[in-house]
Write a protein that holds these residues in place. Structure first.
Motif, short mmCIF file in Angstrom:
data_model
loop_
_atom_site.label_atom_id
_atom_site.label_comp_id
_atom_site.label_asym_id
_atom_site.label_seq_id
_atom_site.Cartn_x
_atom_site.Cartn_y
_atom_site.Cartn_z
N SER A 240 0.83 -1.21 0.00
CA SER A 240 0.00 0.00 0.00
C SER A 240 0.86 1.26 0.00
N ASP A 241 2.09 1.19 0.56
CA ASP A 241 3.01 2.32 0.43
C ASP A 241 3.36 2.54 -1.04
N LYS A 243 1.55 1.65 -3.66
CA LYS A 243 0.39 2.19 -4.37
C LYS A 243 0.21 3.68 -4.09
N GLY A 244 0.31 4.03 -2.81
CA GLY A 244 0.10 5.44 -2.43
C GLY A 244 1.15 6.34 -3.07
#
Ligand code: DAH
Length: 369
Positions: A240-241, A243-244
């Motif tokens: 998710s890091d 993706k963000g």
């Protein structure tokens, strides 16, 4: 441009003196006022029509033999007078501009200041987005070893990317162990390895640079092109890091209304791997020719650093520090990404011809001033 030379009435010394005095006076009067040294030189010394040539043709050639010496003497004196004038002019060429008829009040010719090349500009924009997130820039060589370009990045020995079909290899390397053989780097990913071997985590780098592939040039391919690589390794780095971070970067580059989506993909050095697509900026995702009616444009590759990559890095680091455990995959994780600068610049500017960037055609380049 040359008027005729004086007539020579006789070859006796007084006549020669008179004739040469006229010419010497001519030289003096021409050079007493401001004059153009080159015009003067041509007028007197030009091999075809110069006045000395005319004198030589008219006087010297038909001279009776007893007149040759006195005539030649005076001829040489005149020539020396002319050469002295030219030597003076060469030593102090600064005839005031106003005196030689240059209008210094006219506007000068304007030399356009250079602008950054659009590819360089895009590359710097990408890098700047990550600098603002705390990344620093790392660089590596374009002539790379098989180890950094492939082996340490978990490309198996017979992976097709190692084939000369895709890779430009340096000749005469057969006697070296395969890991030391030199090649032109096919991507900026080897700088991930170089950086991790040299420094312990946390790592946050972007790597702009030129890469080379044995590809035929066409509308979207060039054998030499540019990439920006990214690598982030620290404790607790998750997908998710990744993706963000990339969602933020794509919005920073293409505008806050673009959406991103991550598509399963494969790279040997990341697991899982993904291709990142952005919603088509030409049709806002509705579907058009540019996005092949899909509404999405594929822009880059990414993924979580494969533990096998950390293992290669650790083996390398242990050559100097046998106890090294900085990249223990139980403790650190990371993500990586790589994007083609040309591809991004082509989407930014709506160009479908990669060749425009290399053509040097000012009509194209000036649009990005
Ligand atoms: N090196 C890949 C290429 O040239 C691009 C890439 C994909 C780089 C995924 C990465 C990554 O760091 O995680 O096609």
């Amino acid at each position: 441009m040359n008027e005729p030379i004086p007539q020579l009435s006789s070859y006796d010394e007084p006549s020669l003196d008179a004739a040469f005095a006229t010419l010497a006076e001519e030289v003096r009067s021409e050079t007493s006022a401001p004059h153009d040294a080159e015009v003067f030189r041509l007028r007197w010394l030009s091999r075809k029509q110069g006045r000395l040539k005319l004198v030589s043709d008219a006087w010297l050639k038909s001279a009776p033999s007893e007149a040759r010496k006195p005539l030649g003497l005076r001829f040489n004196q005149l020539k020396q007078q002319i050469e002295a004038v030219l030597a003076d002019a060469a030593a102090s060429p600064a005839v005031p501009a106003a005196k030689v008829g240059i209008d210094i009040t006219l506007p000068g010719s304007v030399r356009a200041p250079g602008i950054p090349h659009p590819l360089l500009k895009t590359m710097q924009e990408i890098v700047a987005v990550f600098h603002r997130l705390g990344y620093s820039t790392a660089l590596g060589p374009q002539v790379e070893t098989d180890f950094y370009n492939f082996e340490a990045l978990n490309f198996p020995p017979n992976h097709p990317a190692r084939d000369t079909q895709d890779t430009l290899v340096v000749a005469g390397q057969q006697s070296r162990p395969s890991r030391d053989r030199l090649l032109m780097r096919t991507h900026t990913s080897p700088v991930q390895i170089r950086t991790m071997v040299a420094q312990a985590p946390p790592v946050r780098i972007v790597v702009p640079g030129k890469v080379h592939r044995n590809d035929a040039a066409d509308a979207t391919h060039s054998p030499v092109f540019h990439q920006v690589e990214g690598l982030c390794v620290d404790t607790n780095i998750t997908f998710s890091d990744l993706k963000g971070t990339l969602d933020h970067a794509m919005k920073a580059l293409f505008g806050s209304s673009v959406k991103t989506r991550f598509f399963p993909s494969f790279f040997p050095f990341t697991e899982p791997s993904a291709d990142v697509q952005i919603s088509c900026i030409f049709c806002a995702g509705k579907g058009c020719r540019k996005c092949k009616h899909s509404g999405w444009i594929e822009l880059l590759g990414c993924g979580m650093v494969d533990p096998a990559v950390f293992a290669s890095v650790t083996a390398e680091r242990r050559k100097t520090n046998p106890a090294d455990d900085a990249y223990n995959p139980e403790r650190v994780t990371g993500f990586a990404f790589g994007m083609g600068v040309e591809r991004i610049a082509m989407v930014q500017h709506g160009t479908s011809e990669i060749g425009h960037f290399y053509s040097g055609d000012m009509r194209f380049l000036e649009q990005f001033a």
